[in-house]
Design an enzyme around this catalytic site. Structure first.
Site, mmCIF file in Angstrom:
data_model
loop_
_atom_site.group_PDB
_atom_site.id
_atom_site.type_symbol
_atom_site.label_atom_id
_atom_site.label_comp_id
_atom_site.label_asym_id
_atom_site.label_seq_id
_atom_site.Cartn_x
_atom_site.Cartn_y
_atom_site.Cartn_z
ATOM 1 N N ASP A 144 -6.062 0.603 14.893
ATOM 2 C CA ASP A 144 -6.175 0.416 13.364
ATOM 3 C C ASP A 144 -4.772 0.170 12.806
ATOM 4 O OD1 ASP A 144 -7.194 0.902 10.627
ATOM 5 O OD2 ASP A 144 -8.539 1.942 11.341
ATOM 6 N N ASP A 163 -10.274 -6.827 8.556
ATOM 7 C CA ASP A 163 -10.721 -5.726 7.811
ATOM 8 C C ASP A 163 -10.488 -5.954 6.155
ATOM 9 O OD1 ASP A 163 -12.195 -3.201 7.044
ATOM 10 O OD2 ASP A 163 -10.232 -2.095 7.430
ATOM 11 N N GLU A 190 -13.635 -8.533 1.994
ATOM 12 C CA GLU A 190 -14.585 -8.838 0.898
ATOM 13 C C GLU A 190 -13.991 -10.034 0.036
ATOM 14 O OE1 GLU A 190 -15.366 -5.512 2.719
ATOM 15 O OE2 GLU A 190 -13.617 -5.727 1.453
ATOM 16 N N ARG A 241 -16.170 -7.162 8.505
ATOM 17 C CA ARG A 241 -17.265 -6.727 7.594
ATOM 18 C C ARG A 241 -17.731 -7.335 6.389
ATOM 19 N NH1 ARG A 241 -13.889 -1.592 4.683
ATOM 20 N NH2 ARG A 241 -13.222 -2.757 2.785
ATOM 21 N N ASP A 254 -17.882 1.659 5.777
ATOM 22 C CA ASP A 254 -17.506 2.881 5.779
ATOM 23 C C ASP A 254 -18.493 3.851 5.529
ATOM 24 O OD1 ASP A 254 -15.045 2.158 6.453
ATOM 25 O OD2 ASP A 254 -14.189 2.021 4.343
#
Length: 799
Positions: free
Chosen positions: A280, A393, A396, A444, A461
């Site tokens: 991460d 990550d 969006e 995602r 999440d």
């Protein structure tokens, strides 16, 4: 011809036909306010576009990649109606009071309501629904399987800590499927809404701020047909690398090289299989805030990253790095990003900067060719250091101000395709620079068709609670129907410091039968099984070992998804499309064609009410107990595993125990056959290749093993055959497949549900030794399957 219910009540008196033109590849209908183009793609797919008067043909699709086939089409016309017949699809147009409706093989599908409409809020298309049809789709949501009754935003947005209900999540798609066996894809990425009959007036509506008014209508005789057609239209998922089906070590996050090494050492100590470690955001910075955009290893905590990665690779463990498209003004690359002109702009042409959780930031303009190359060069540099996979990550994008401008449009115009474009960047980079390698792309957020770039999505999440777990099967089932077959969850739950060993165990047991096995969570409570208390660790280890044993079955599901678009996780209504009782069911599901899975989703649950699809009888995977087709029974639960059942007549290939997928080989495997006297004949298969080469099947570097059963009188005949691709024997790669194809195989055959010891078992007409266990009702024998032969087993039953 049969027309859709409600068509007379949903006509548009203000729209009239002025001209009709039949072209070789489409039908054009000119109206007083624009023109319609009806274009067949296949015999089961037709596209409808409305181009308002004064507008030009709009931009190319971001979703559709299929080239239209040559479909024989005919136009039938009279004073009242037009009927355009193309393959199995027919477009019906009412001339007098304008309306469009559709049928498939003379079966009514759907009718436009008022058709295209324009208002101060944007544009809309409405459709009449039958009163009782269930609706699915719209991307990733937590609403219940039947999503009818909601007006859902088409705007990718993270929902931190969600549980059983979420109307807006990371991955929205302008796509709807109906229990009437059709799908509609609205081919416009602009932000908007899907209204799934929220007003309870039997109307489905698509609303957009701007953009093309195009939709594709898809129909078929089965759900497999429909999903296959949709993925043919928008692209099929390439096979991931085989290690993607193994276990991942992951948390938020590993702060240093020494910490990562100690974690993997713990896996070795506990002998828990593992194939990858995910880093991460601490890999590029000591703190959560202020460092995003560095995109280089922090030298203090990762002094020798290349050696670390190489050492992990020697252990059979791949390294995956998180990356984000945000370049903070405080990051080491800010000045470079500005100088290279790779950031999205404001109205004055300057880098658009704004605040969000991680700091003051700019956003990489992934729609600009120069910015794409700049970003790809960073990936190439990291790959040269040995990095094997990518985690994208916040794609969006997580914060995307409306005033921000990209090279090809405003933030609102491209928001929903930003993650799609990001996955495309990596996929095309691999095709150009590493054409023989399969990328691993974990993201995602995306759009219709993102599966064709190899995107592996996860459900965001989710809260680390039972409510968080309960929403996961629905999300994965829905996304699998929408082409994104690798949707999965952070196993154990992500958000919150909730230490619940039962929840963790049940989530991982469910994870065995979801596409990617990846425990991941905030670090306050360990996500890795090696750090859980002994009893929980033992249960987690058993689940992970079963995951690896199922690798032949799971990898074959991946192959079938690649070839046909079929999801790995399938709703029960795939087995019984006409059973309304299953239209909203997600408590059980099919894992592939032959396994029925029932996750345990409540704390302290002792029993489960399970429906066994009527298509076959079912056998308990663990005990062998038989359950009748079409029955609903209460089943006792045990802590060691969740309920799993096998279809009668199924072949389930299983691997020998391994510590990672690099040790996997089909030279020796177990083949379980579930004998059911009611099944006269059945078949199964096992797909194998080197696990790393892109398009191995298309290049002929594969082996496809075929298994068949035939039950006649008192004999059961099992046949094992293999088809080798044209290039399988060549030194295509340095892994096992090129040798395995030409080698003898040692197969332990286990035949279930044999109630008495067979009289005799013949292999190639010669008697062979076998063992029969009365308590388990299993026959076991070892078969040497000679290369380039068909192995035939004849089991002679007792009367």
């Amino acid at each position: 011809m049969q027309f859709c219910a409600g068509n007379l009540a949903a006509q548009n008196a203000s729209r009239s036909i002025q001209r009709v033109s039949v072209q070789p590849a489409y039908l054009e209908v000119v109206t007083n306010d624009g023109r319609y183009i009806f274009k067949p793609y296949t015999k089961n797919i037709i596209e409808t576009s409305f181009i308002p008067a004064g507008e030009h043909v709009q931009q190319a699709s971001h979703a559709v990649v299929l080239r239209p086939e040559k479909i024989k089409a005919q136009l039938h016309s009279d004073k009242q109606h037009l009927s355009y017949v193309a393959g199995n699809m027919t477009v019906h147009i009412n001339r007098v009071l304008f309306q469009i409706s559709y049928t498939y093989k003379d079966k009514a599908l759907i009718a436009e309501d008022q058709g295209y409409q324009r208002s101060a809020q944007g544009r809309s298309l409405g459709f009449r629904l039958d009163q009782d049809e269930a609706l699915y789709g719209a991307g990733a949501r937590a609403l219940g399987m039947n999503r009818r009754g909601y007006r859902l935003p088409l705007y990718n947005k993270a929902h931190y800590g969600y549980e059983e209900h979420s109307e807006q999540m990371n991955f929205s798609m302008p796509l709807v499927f109906s229990s009437k066996m059709y799908g509609i894809h609205f081919d416009n990425p602009t932000t908007g809404f899907l209204d799934l009959d929220s007003k309870k007036n039997n109307v489905l509506a698509y609303e957009s701020l701007s953009g093309r008014q195009t939709y594709q209508l898809i129909a078929g005789d089965s759900w497999e047909d429909i999903i296959s057609a949709y993925t043919q239209l928008t692209g099929r998922q390439p096979l991931p690398p085989r290690w993607a089906f193994g276990n991942f070590a992951s948390r938020f996050g590993y702060h240093s090289e020494s910490e990562a090494r100690s974690v993997l050492a713990k896996y070795q100590e506990e002998q828990i299989p593992v194939d990858a470690i995910i880093f991460d955001l601490y890999w590029f910075g000591k703190d959560i805030k202020g460092t995003m955009g560095n995109l280089a290893f922090d030298k203090d905590h990762f002094p020798q990253p290349q050696k670390m990665i190489a050492d992990f690779a020697q252990q059979g463990v791949k390294t995956i790095l998180i990356t984000e498209p945000f370049i903070l003004t405080s990051s080491a690359r800010w000045k470079e990003a500005v100088a290279e002109n790779i950031l999205a702009k404001d109205q004055q042409g300057q880098p658009f900067t704004y605040d969000f959780y991680f700091g003051h930031t700019g956003l990489i303009d992934l729609f600009d060719a120069h910015a794409q190359q700049w970003f790809w060069n960073i990936y190439k540099n990291l790959k040269a250091q040995g990095v094997a996979g990518w985690w994208g990550d916040l794609g969006e994008p997580e914060v995307h101000p409306a005033g921000l401008q990209h090279q090809t449009g405003s933030a609102d115009q491209v928001h929903n395709i930003y993650g799609h474009q990001w996955a495309k960047l990596i996929a095309e980079g691999y095709r150009k620079d590493y054409p023989q390698e399969r990328p691993f792309i974990l993201m995602r957020a995306g759009y219709s068709g993102s599966q064709r770039f190899g995107m592996i999505p996860w459900s965001g999440d989710v809260n680390r609670t039972w409510g968080g777990l309960r929403s996961q099967p629905e999300i994965a089932l829905q996304m699998g129907m929408q082409g994104m077959a690798y949707m999965h969850s952070d196993l154990g739950g992500f958000a919150g410091a909730n230490l619940d060993d039962e929840l963790y165990t049940r989530w991982l047991q469910y994870g065995v039968f979801q596409p990617v096995f990846r425990p991941h969570a905030q670090e306050e409570v360990a996500s890795e099984p090696v750090f859980r208390e002994p009893a929980t660790r033992a249960l987690a280890k058993a689940a992970i070992e079963l995951r690896y044993r199922l690798l032949p079955y799971n990898y074959t599901l991946a192959f079938e998804n690649n070839q046909h678009g079929w999801p790995l996780m399938r709703p029960l209504f795939f087995a019984e499309p006409m059973n309304p009782a299953l239209s909203a069911a997600s408590d059980s599901y099919l894992w592939g064609h032959d396994l029925l899975v029932h996750p345990v989703l409540k704390a302290g649950q002792k029993k489960a009410d399970i429906y066994f699809p009527a298509s076959s009888n079912w056998f308990d995977f663990y005990t062998g107990q038989t359950y009748a087709a079409g029955s609903r029974l209460s089943v006792d639960l045990v802590r060691e595993h969740i309920p799993v059942f096998v279809r009668g007549g199924a072949f389930i290939p299983m691997a020998k125990p391994v510590q990672n997928t690099g040790q996997y080989s089909t030279r020796a495997f177990d083949l379980h056959y579930y004998y059911d006297p009611a099944v006269a004949a059945s078949q199964g298969q096992l797909y194998d290749d080197d696990g790393v080469t892109a398009k191995a099947f298309e290049q002929g570097a594969y082996t496809l093993m075929k298994f068949r059963s035939e039950h006649r009188q008192q004999e059961l005949v099992l046949t094992l055959d293999a088809v080798n691709g044209a290039n399988t024997r060549k030194n295509f790669s340095k892994t096992h497949v090129s040798q395995a194809a030409a080698s003898d195989r040692r197969v332990q055959v286990v035949i279930h549900n044999i109630t008495a010891a067979p009289k005799k078992i013949l292999l190639q007409n010669q008697p062979v030794a076998f063992a029969w266990d009365a308590s388990s009702r299993q026959v076991t024998l070892d078969v040497v399957w000679k290369a380039d032969t068909t192995a035939t087993l004849v089991v002679q039953m007792r009367d």
